[in-house]
Design a protein around this motif. Structure first.
Motif, PDB file in Angstrom:
ATOM      1  N   ILE A  72      12.515   1.670   8.342  1.00 51.91           N
ATOM      2  CA  ILE A  72      11.424   2.455   6.919  1.00 51.91           C
ATOM      3  C   ILE A  72       9.675   2.306   7.247  1.00 51.91           C
ATOM      4  CG2 ILE A  72      10.304   1.866   4.597  1.00 51.91           C
ATOM      5  CD1 ILE A  72      13.099   0.408   4.023  1.00 51.91           C
ATOM      6  N   PHE A  73       9.044   1.786   8.361  1.00 52.31           N
ATOM      7  CA  PHE A  73       8.021   1.396   8.205  1.00 52.31           C
ATOM      8  C   PHE A  73       7.694   2.830   9.624  1.00 52.31           C
ATOM      9  CE2 PHE A  73       4.088   0.655  11.887  1.00 52.31           C
ATOM     10  CZ  PHE A  73       3.584  -0.062  10.582  1.00 52.31           C
ATOM     11  N   ALA A  74       8.629   2.849  10.631  1.00 46.75           N
ATOM     12  CA  ALA A  74       8.390   3.995  11.561  1.00 46.75           C
ATOM     13  C   ALA A  74       8.437   5.253  10.392  1.00 46.75           C
ATOM     14  CB  ALA A  74       9.827   4.629  12.339  1.00 46.75           C
ATOM     15  N   GLN A  75       8.827   5.546   9.515  1.00 46.18           N
ATOM     16  CA  GLN A  75       9.233   6.824   8.906  1.00 46.18           C
ATOM     17  C   GLN A  75       7.994   6.273   7.857  1.00 46.18           C
ATOM     18  OE1 GLN A  75      11.883   8.295   6.786  1.00 46.18           O
ATOM     19  NE2 GLN A  75      14.141   6.936   8.018  1.00 46.18           N
ATOM     20  N   LEU A  76       7.295   5.959   7.771  1.00 45.82           N
ATOM     21  CA  LEU A  76       6.722   5.557   7.202  1.00 45.82           C
ATOM     22  C   LEU A  76       4.602   5.765   7.789  1.00 45.82           C
ATOM     23  CD1 LEU A  76       6.715   2.421   4.747  1.00 45.82           C
ATOM     24  CD2 LEU A  76       6.475   4.939   3.849  1.00 45.82           C
ATOM     25  N   VAL A  77       5.097   5.794   9.218  1.00 49.87           N
ATOM     26  CA  VAL A  77       4.472   6.068  10.074  1.00 49.87           C
ATOM     27  C   VAL A  77       3.906   7.701  10.201  1.00 49.87           C
ATOM     28  CG1 VAL A  77       3.544   5.609  13.138  1.00 49.87           C
ATOM     29  CG2 VAL A  77       3.377   3.856  11.492  1.00 49.87           C
ATOM     30  N   HIS A  78       5.355   8.102  10.808  1.00 50.56           N
ATOM     31  CA  HIS A  78       5.249   8.938  11.337  1.00 50.56           C
ATOM     32  C   HIS A  78       4.767  10.042   9.958  1.00 50.56           C
ATOM     33  CE1 HIS A  78       7.208  12.664  12.714  1.00 50.56           C
ATOM     34  NE2 HIS A  78       7.687  12.788  11.799  1.00 50.56           N
ATOM     35  N   LEU A  79       5.171  10.010   8.804  1.00 52.47           N
ATOM     36  CA  LEU A  79       4.688  10.633   7.613  1.00 52.47           C
ATOM     37  C   LEU A  79       3.205  10.678   7.786  1.00 52.47           C
ATOM     38  CD1 LEU A  79       5.838  11.846   5.383  1.00 52.47           C
ATOM     39  CD2 LEU A  79       5.045  10.386   3.404  1.00 52.47           C
ATOM     40  N   ARG A  80       2.326   9.177   7.705  1.00 55.33           N
ATOM     41  CA  ARG A  80       0.993   9.159   7.841  1.00 55.33           C
ATOM     42  C   ARG A  80       0.078  10.070   8.799  1.00 55.33           C
ATOM     43  NH1 ARG A  80       1.205   3.087   8.094  1.00 55.33           N
ATOM     44  NH2 ARG A  80       1.681   2.443   5.915  1.00 55.33           N
ATOM     45  N   ASN A  81       1.316  10.596  10.128  1.00 53.36           N
ATOM     46  CA  ASN A  81       0.204  10.919  11.474  1.00 53.36           C
ATOM     47  C   ASN A  81       1.201  12.346  11.131  1.00 53.36           C
ATOM     48  OD1 ASN A  81      -0.764   8.668  11.942  1.00 53.36           O
ATOM     49  ND2 ASN A  81       1.445   8.115  13.516  1.00 53.36           N
ATOM     50  N   ALA A  82       1.277  13.021  10.495  1.00 50.56           N
ATOM     51  CA  ALA A  82       2.029  14.117  10.387  1.00 50.56           C
ATOM     52  C   ALA A  82       0.810  15.107   9.541  1.00 50.56           C
ATOM     53  CB  ALA A  82       3.337  14.465   9.422  1.00 50.56           C
TER      54      ALA A  82
ATOM     55  N   ALA B 140       1.461  -1.167   0.219  1.00 47.74           N
ATOM     56  CA  ALA B 140      -0.177   0.375  -0.536  1.00 47.74           C
ATOM     57  C   ALA B 140       1.618   1.629   0.096  1.00 47.74           C
ATOM     58  CB  ALA B 140      -0.676   0.383   1.593  1.00 47.74           C
ATOM     59  N   ASP B 141       2.154   0.872   0.417  1.00 47.00           N
ATOM     60  CA  ASP B 141       2.757   2.220   0.693  1.00 47.00           C
ATOM     61  C   ASP B 141       3.981   2.855  -0.668  1.00 47.00           C
ATOM     62  OD1 ASP B 141       1.670   3.158   2.682  1.00 47.00           O
ATOM     63  OD2 ASP B 141       2.741   1.897   3.801  1.00 47.00           O
ATOM     64  N   ALA B 142       4.225   1.097  -1.929  1.00 44.59           N
ATOM     65  CA  ALA B 142       5.169   1.321  -2.846  1.00 44.59           C
ATOM     66  C   ALA B 142       5.495   3.308  -3.696  1.00 44.59           C
ATOM     67  CB  ALA B 142       4.880   0.204  -4.014  1.00 44.59           C
ATOM     68  N   GLU B 143       4.297   3.442  -3.957  1.00 46.97           N
ATOM     69  CA  GLU B 143       4.384   4.548  -4.280  1.00 46.97           C
ATOM     70  C   GLU B 143       4.862   5.718  -3.271  1.00 46.97           C
ATOM     71  OE1 GLU B 143       5.046   7.638  -6.756  1.00 46.97           O
ATOM     72  OE2 GLU B 143       4.294   5.104  -7.065  1.00 46.97           O
ATOM     73  N   THR B 144       4.820   5.467  -2.279  1.00 42.77           N
ATOM     74  CA  THR B 144       5.252   6.959  -1.104  1.00 42.77           C
ATOM     75  C   THR B 144       6.291   6.365  -0.783  1.00 42.77           C
ATOM     76  OG1 THR B 144       2.767   6.580   0.201  1.00 42.77           O
ATOM     77  CG2 THR B 144       5.330   7.416   1.442  1.00 42.77           C
ATOM     78  N   ILE B 145       6.732   4.955  -0.808  1.00 44.73           N
ATOM     79  CA  ILE B 145       8.272   4.564  -0.082  1.00 44.73           C
ATOM     80  C   ILE B 145       9.304   5.226  -1.772  1.00 44.73           C
ATOM     81  CG2 ILE B 145       9.935   3.252  -0.268  1.00 44.73           C
ATOM     82  CD1 ILE B 145       8.200   1.355   0.709  1.00 44.73           C
ATOM     83  N   ARG B 146       8.902   5.438  -3.339  1.00 43.43           N
ATOM     84  CA  ARG B 146       9.863   5.488  -4.433  1.00 43.43           C
ATOM     85  C   ARG B 146       9.161   6.898  -4.527  1.00 43.43           C
ATOM     86  NH1 ARG B 146       6.316   1.536  -6.376  1.00 43.43           N
ATOM     87  NH2 ARG B 146       4.821   2.727  -7.016  1.00 43.43           N
TER      88      ARG B 146
ATOM     89  N   ASN C 115      14.081  12.329   0.082  1.00 40.55           N
ATOM     90  CA  ASN C 115      14.496  12.897   1.065  1.00 40.55           C
ATOM     91  C   ASN C 115      16.020  11.763   0.971  1.00 40.55           C
ATOM     92  OD1 ASN C 115      16.207  11.275   4.054  1.00 40.55           O
ATOM     93  ND2 ASN C 115      13.890  12.540   4.390  1.00 40.55           N
ATOM     94  N   PRO C 116      17.527  12.040   1.075  1.00 37.28           N
ATOM     95  CA  PRO C 116      18.666  11.237   1.098  1.00 37.28           C
ATOM     96  C   PRO C 116      18.971  10.756   2.071  1.00 37.28           C
ATOM     97  CG  PRO C 116      19.591  13.484  -0.122  1.00 37.28           C
ATOM     98  CD  PRO C 116      17.666  13.417   0.844  1.00 37.28           C
ATOM     99  N   GLN C 117      18.336  10.979   3.557  1.00 39.55           N
ATOM    100  CA  GLN C 117      18.203   9.858   4.419  1.00 39.55           C
ATOM    101  C   GLN C 117      16.903   8.210   4.424  1.00 39.55           C
ATOM    102  OE1 GLN C 117      17.626  12.671   7.814  1.00 39.55           O
ATOM    103  NE2 GLN C 117      20.395  11.775   8.200  1.00 39.55           N
ATOM    104  N   PHE C 118      16.495   8.406   3.682  1.00 34.47           N
ATOM    105  CA  PHE C 118      15.090   7.359   3.481  1.00 34.47           C
ATOM    106  C   PHE C 118      15.989   6.597   2.381  1.00 34.47           C
ATOM    107  CE2 PHE C 118      11.448   5.678   1.816  1.00 34.47           C
ATOM    108  CZ  PHE C 118      10.994   4.696   2.537  1.00 34.47           C
ATOM    109  N   ALA C 119      15.982   7.079   1.486  1.00 35.69           N
ATOM    110  CA  ALA C 119      17.433   6.365   0.087  1.00 35.69           C
ATOM    111  C   ALA C 119      18.285   5.703   0.770  1.00 35.69           C
ATOM    112  CB  ALA C 119      17.456   7.506  -1.003  1.00 35.69           C
ATOM    113  N   ALA C 120      19.209   5.994   1.597  1.00 35.97           N
ATOM    114  CA  ALA C 120      19.715   5.443   1.748  1.00 35.97           C
ATOM    115  C   ALA C 120      19.731   4.101   2.499  1.00 35.97           C
ATOM    116  CB  ALA C 120      21.451   5.889   3.005  1.00 35.97           C
ATOM    117  N   LEU C 121      18.572   4.182   3.149  1.00 29.89           N
ATOM    118  CA  LEU C 121      17.648   2.839   4.401  1.00 29.89           C
ATOM    119  C   LEU C 121      17.106   1.996   3.568  1.00 29.89           C
ATOM    120  CD1 LEU C 121      17.127   2.520   6.906  1.00 29.89           C
ATOM    121  CD2 LEU C 121      15.037   3.712   6.521  1.00 29.89           C
ATOM    122  N   THR C 122      16.592   2.874   1.891  1.00 29.05           N
ATOM    123  CA  THR C 122      16.142   1.671   0.842  1.00 29.05           C
ATOM    124  C   THR C 122      16.709   0.842   0.175  1.00 29.05           C
ATOM    125  OG1 THR C 122      15.685   3.693  -0.805  1.00 29.05           O
ATOM    126  CG2 THR C 122      13.512   2.964   1.105  1.00 29.05           C
TER     127      THR C 122
END
Length: 82
Positions: A72-82, A14-20, A26-33
């Motif tokens: 990665i999940f924690a960042q996705l949750v944070h983004l959803r709650n922002a 469900a988050d594939a597009e958000t991850i891309r 975000n360079p830090q998120f890119a490095a994580l993925t």
């Protein structure tokens, strides 16, 4: 050994597009993925018999993949709650 790919798009369909999008912005998120993809590919090669590794190394990689997935999940949750 499970020999399941565990690609991020399969782990978070469900988050594939958000991850891309996050990875492109975000360079830090890119490095994580990217690190997740590298570790995941190494595990997949070990499980498929293409690469050899000790049980200890294999377990370390699986733990690292889980930690990366949790981050990665924690960042996705944070983004959803922002």
């Amino acid at each position: 050994m499970s020999h399941i790919p565990h690609e991020l798009k399969e782990e978070f369909p469900a988050d594939a597009e958000t991850i891309r999008h996050l990875a492109s912005e975000n360079p830090q998120f890119a490095a994580l993925t990217k690190r997740y993809d590298i570790v995941n590919a190494e595990i997949h090669r070990i499980e498929g018999g293409e690469d050899a590794a000790s049980d200890t190394r294999w377990e370390e990689l699986k733990k690292e993949r889980l930690h990366l997935k949790d981050s990665i999940f924690a960042q996705l949750v944070h983004l959803r709650n922002a």
